[in-house]
Design a protein around this motif. Sequence first.
Motif, PDB file in Angstrom:
ATOM      1  N   ILE A  40      -5.895 -57.109 -10.290  1.00  0.00           N
ATOM      2  CA  ILE A  40      -5.060 -56.298  -9.396  1.00  0.00           C
ATOM      3  C   ILE A  40      -3.787 -57.053  -9.036  1.00  0.00           C
ATOM      4  O   ILE A  40      -2.687 -56.488  -9.033  1.00  0.00           O
ATOM      5  CB  ILE A  40      -5.841 -55.908  -8.126  1.00  0.00           C
ATOM      6  CG1 ILE A  40      -7.000 -54.963  -8.478  1.00  0.00           C
ATOM      7  CG2 ILE A  40      -4.923 -55.247  -7.098  1.00  0.00           C
ATOM      8  CD1 ILE A  40      -7.941 -54.671  -7.327  1.00  0.00           C
ATOM      9  N   HIS A  41      -3.938 -58.334  -8.753  1.00  0.00           N
ATOM     10  CA  HIS A  41      -2.792 -59.149  -8.346  1.00  0.00           C
ATOM     11  C   HIS A  41      -1.752 -59.239  -9.458  1.00  0.00           C
ATOM     12  O   HIS A  41      -0.538 -59.217  -9.190  1.00  0.00           O
ATOM     13  CB  HIS A  41      -3.273 -60.548  -7.957  1.00  0.00           C
ATOM     14  CG  HIS A  41      -2.158 -61.481  -7.592  1.00  0.00           C
ATOM     15  ND1 HIS A  41      -1.332 -61.279  -6.513  1.00  0.00           N
ATOM     16  CD2 HIS A  41      -1.734 -62.637  -8.186  1.00  0.00           C
ATOM     17  CE1 HIS A  41      -0.455 -62.254  -6.434  1.00  0.00           C
ATOM     18  NE2 HIS A  41      -0.670 -63.089  -7.442  1.00  0.00           N
ATOM     19  N   SER A  42      -2.198 -59.338 -10.690  1.00  0.00           N
ATOM     20  CA  SER A  42      -1.269 -59.524 -11.814  1.00  0.00           C
ATOM     21  C   SER A  42      -0.769 -58.207 -12.403  1.00  0.00           C
ATOM     22  O   SER A  42       0.159 -58.211 -13.224  1.00  0.00           O
ATOM     23  CB  SER A  42      -1.944 -60.339 -12.919  1.00  0.00           C
ATOM     24  OG  SER A  42      -3.080 -59.656 -13.428  1.00  0.00           O
ATOM     25  N   SER A  43      -1.368 -57.095 -12.004  1.00  0.00           N
ATOM     26  CA  SER A  43      -0.969 -55.803 -12.576  1.00  0.00           C
ATOM     27  C   SER A  43       0.410 -55.395 -12.061  1.00  0.00           C
ATOM     28  O   SER A  43       0.846 -55.813 -10.990  1.00  0.00           O
ATOM     29  CB  SER A  43      -1.993 -54.726 -12.224  1.00  0.00           C
ATOM     30  OG  SER A  43      -1.922 -54.401 -10.846  1.00  0.00           O
ATOM     31  N   GLN A  44       1.074 -54.580 -12.847  1.00  0.00           N
ATOM     32  CA  GLN A  44       2.408 -54.097 -12.484  1.00  0.00           C
ATOM     33  C   GLN A  44       2.360 -52.741 -11.775  1.00  0.00           C
ATOM     34  O   GLN A  44       3.398 -52.206 -11.409  1.00  0.00           O
ATOM     35  CB  GLN A  44       3.258 -53.972 -13.746  1.00  0.00           C
ATOM     36  CG  GLN A  44       3.451 -55.275 -14.500  1.00  0.00           C
ATOM     37  CD  GLN A  44       4.105 -56.340 -13.643  1.00  0.00           C
ATOM     38  OE1 GLN A  44       5.165 -56.096 -13.054  1.00  0.00           O
ATOM     39  NE2 GLN A  44       3.489 -57.510 -13.566  1.00  0.00           N
ATOM     40  N   GLY A  45       1.163 -52.215 -11.604  1.00  0.00           N
ATOM     41  CA  GLY A  45       1.032 -50.903 -10.984  1.00  0.00           C
ATOM     42  C   GLY A  45       0.471 -50.954  -9.583  1.00  0.00           C
ATOM     43  O   GLY A  45       0.492 -51.989  -8.910  1.00  0.00           O
ATOM     44  N   ARG A  46      -0.039 -49.822  -9.161  1.00  0.00           N
ATOM     45  CA  ARG A  46      -0.604 -49.690  -7.820  1.00  0.00           C
ATOM     46  C   ARG A  46      -2.126 -49.680  -7.904  1.00  0.00           C
ATOM     47  O   ARG A  46      -2.699 -49.675  -8.988  1.00  0.00           O
ATOM     48  CB  ARG A  46      -0.127 -48.390  -7.186  1.00  0.00           C
ATOM     49  CG  ARG A  46       1.388 -48.204  -7.216  1.00  0.00           C
ATOM     50  CD  ARG A  46       1.769 -46.740  -7.188  1.00  0.00           C
ATOM     51  NE  ARG A  46       1.174 -46.003  -8.290  1.00  0.00           N
ATOM     52  CZ  ARG A  46       1.230 -44.678  -8.441  1.00  0.00           C
ATOM     53  NH1 ARG A  46       1.878 -43.954  -7.545  1.00  0.00           N
ATOM     54  NH2 ARG A  46       0.657 -44.072  -9.465  1.00  0.00           N
ATOM     55  N   VAL A  47      -2.759 -49.675  -6.733  1.00  0.00           N
ATOM     56  CA  VAL A  47      -4.202 -49.528  -6.665  1.00  0.00           C
ATOM     57  C   VAL A  47      -4.501 -48.084  -6.254  1.00  0.00           C
ATOM     58  O   VAL A  47      -4.046 -47.629  -5.198  1.00  0.00           O
ATOM     59  CB  VAL A  47      -4.838 -50.511  -5.658  1.00  0.00           C
ATOM     60  CG1 VAL A  47      -6.351 -50.326  -5.629  1.00  0.00           C
ATOM     61  CG2 VAL A  47      -4.479 -51.942  -6.019  1.00  0.00           C
ATOM     62  N   ILE A  48      -5.219 -47.366  -7.097  1.00  0.00           N
ATOM     63  CA  ILE A  48      -5.634 -46.002  -6.792  1.00  0.00           C
ATOM     64  C   ILE A  48      -7.105 -46.061  -6.380  1.00  0.00           C
ATOM     65  O   ILE A  48      -7.953 -46.508  -7.155  1.00  0.00           O
ATOM     66  CB  ILE A  48      -5.482 -45.068  -8.005  1.00  0.00           C
ATOM     67  CG1 ILE A  48      -4.088 -45.205  -8.634  1.00  0.00           C
ATOM     68  CG2 ILE A  48      -5.779 -43.630  -7.602  1.00  0.00           C
ATOM     69  CD1 ILE A  48      -2.948 -44.821  -7.727  1.00  0.00           C
ATOM     70  N   ILE A  49      -7.418 -45.650  -5.160  1.00  0.00           N
ATOM     71  CA  ILE A  49      -8.788 -45.747  -4.669  1.00  0.00           C
ATOM     72  C   ILE A  49      -9.349 -44.340  -4.499  1.00  0.00           C
ATOM     73  O   ILE A  49      -8.721 -43.483  -3.874  1.00  0.00           O
ATOM     74  CB  ILE A  49      -8.864 -46.530  -3.353  1.00  0.00           C
ATOM     75  CG1 ILE A  49      -8.156 -47.890  -3.504  1.00  0.00           C
ATOM     76  CG2 ILE A  49     -10.323 -46.747  -2.941  1.00  0.00           C
ATOM     77  CD1 ILE A  49      -8.206 -48.770  -2.294  1.00  0.00           C
ATOM     78  N   THR A  50     -10.528 -44.109  -5.083  1.00  0.00           N
ATOM     79  CA  THR A  50     -11.100 -42.772  -5.089  1.00  0.00           C
ATOM     80  C   THR A  50     -12.564 -42.792  -4.684  1.00  0.00           C
ATOM     81  O   THR A  50     -13.230 -43.830  -4.746  1.00  0.00           O
ATOM     82  CB  THR A  50     -10.941 -42.138  -6.490  1.00  0.00           C
ATOM     83  OG1 THR A  50     -11.360 -40.775  -6.441  1.00  0.00           O
ATOM     84  CG2 THR A  50     -11.768 -42.880  -7.533  1.00  0.00           C
ATOM     85  N   GLY A  51     -13.045 -41.662  -4.281  1.00  0.00           N
ATOM     86  CA  GLY A  51     -14.439 -41.501  -3.889  1.00  0.00           C
ATOM     87  C   GLY A  51     -14.661 -40.070  -3.449  1.00  0.00           C
ATOM     88  O   GLY A  51     -13.724 -39.261  -3.439  1.00  0.00           O
ATOM     89  N   ILE A  52     -15.875 -39.761  -3.082  1.00  0.00           N
ATOM     90  CA  ILE A  52     -16.201 -38.408  -2.617  1.00  0.00           C
ATOM     91  C   ILE A  52     -17.130 -38.520  -1.412  1.00  0.00           C
ATOM     92  O   ILE A  52     -17.854 -39.516  -1.261  1.00  0.00           O
ATOM     93  CB  ILE A  52     -16.848 -37.578  -3.746  1.00  0.00           C
ATOM     94  CG1 ILE A  52     -16.872 -36.099  -3.363  1.00  0.00           C
ATOM     95  CG2 ILE A  52     -18.238 -38.096  -4.094  1.00  0.00           C
ATOM     96  CD1 ILE A  52     -17.095 -35.184  -4.543  1.00  0.00           C
TER      97      ILE A  52
END
Length: 322
Positions: A40-52
Motif C-alpha cells: 500500500i505504501h509503495s503503490s501509486q493509487g488509493r486504498v479502496i475499502i469495501t464490505g457489506i
Amino acid sequence: MNTVDQILQVARRTVRIEANAIKELENSIDSAFAKAVQHIHSSQGRVIITGIGKSAIIAQKIVATMNSTGTPAIFMHAADAIHGDLGIVQKNDVVVCISKSGNTPEIKVLVPLIKNFDNKLVAITSHRESFLGQEADYVLHAPIQEEACPNGLAPTTSTTAQLVIGDALAICLLELKGFTDQDFARYHPGGALGKKLYLRVQDLVEQRPKPAVSPATSLREVIVTISEHMLGMTAVVENNQLVGIITDGDLRRMLSSGKDIDSLTATDIMSGQPKTITVDSMAVQARELMEELNVSQLIAVDANGNYAGVVHIHDVIREGIV
C-alpha cells in the motif's frame, strides 16, 4: 434481566469477551500484514475499502482514519460495487475487502471482478480458508473465539477485531510516511483539534485591542486606558518596547496606599516584569503558560521584544482550546 447486578454482569462479560479477542489478535499480525502495508505504501493509487453489512460500517471508519492520517482512501459498498460502483477502482488502487466469513454472496461475486482488473486484494477476515481468504493477495487474519452476542449472531467481537486491524494498518502507514502533527493539522483545519495544531498567539492578538501607555503617562490617563479596553490591564511601552504592565490590582494597591494620585505616573505603579509570550508561539502553549502562572492573560511580544498585543484566557476558550 432487570436487576442492576445482572446488567453489570452482561456489560462486563461483553467487554471481557472483546478485550480477550483483541489481546489474541496481536498474535495474528504476521508477515502478510507487513507485506500488505509495504505494498500500500509503495503503490501509486488509493486504498479502496469495501464490505457489506456491519463490515461496511467498519470499512467507512477505516477510510476516515486513513484519510486523516495521510493515506488516500475511498469506501465502496460491496453490494453497490457489483451494480456499477466498481468504476471507483482505478488501475493502481489497492482494494481491502472486509468480511468475517469471507463467503457472503456479494463477496463471491465482487472478488473475481477485482482480480480481473489486476488490482491487489487485501482481505480482513476471520477465516483464512474462506473464499475471500483463498483469493486475496494478502490475508490479514482477524480470528475470534466468539461474538459477544449470546446468540452468536450479531457482529460484535468480529467487527471490533476488524476495526483494530484497520487502525493498525493506518498507523503503520502513518509511520512509514513520517506523518507529523503539522501534517495532521493540514487535514484537520477545523474544530478544536486542528486549532491546537495550527492556531498561534498572533492569530489571537489580532482580534484584541492593544492597550498601551508610556512610562510618563499620568495615573488618570492610565485608569482611562484600562477602562476603555476592558481587559483589566494596560501595557507600558516605550519606543514600542515593552517595559512593564499595570493591572487593576496595581491600581487598587496604589489607591489604598494613600498616595497623591495627581503626582503619579505609569512608572510609579507598573510591574517591571510582565508575563509574556512570543507571537509565534502556539495558542495551546499560551493556555498552558496561563495555567502554570495562574494568570488570565499574557502580553504578546515579537522576536525583538516589541509589544504586539494581549492574549486573554477568554480568547483561548472561545477558540475551543481547553
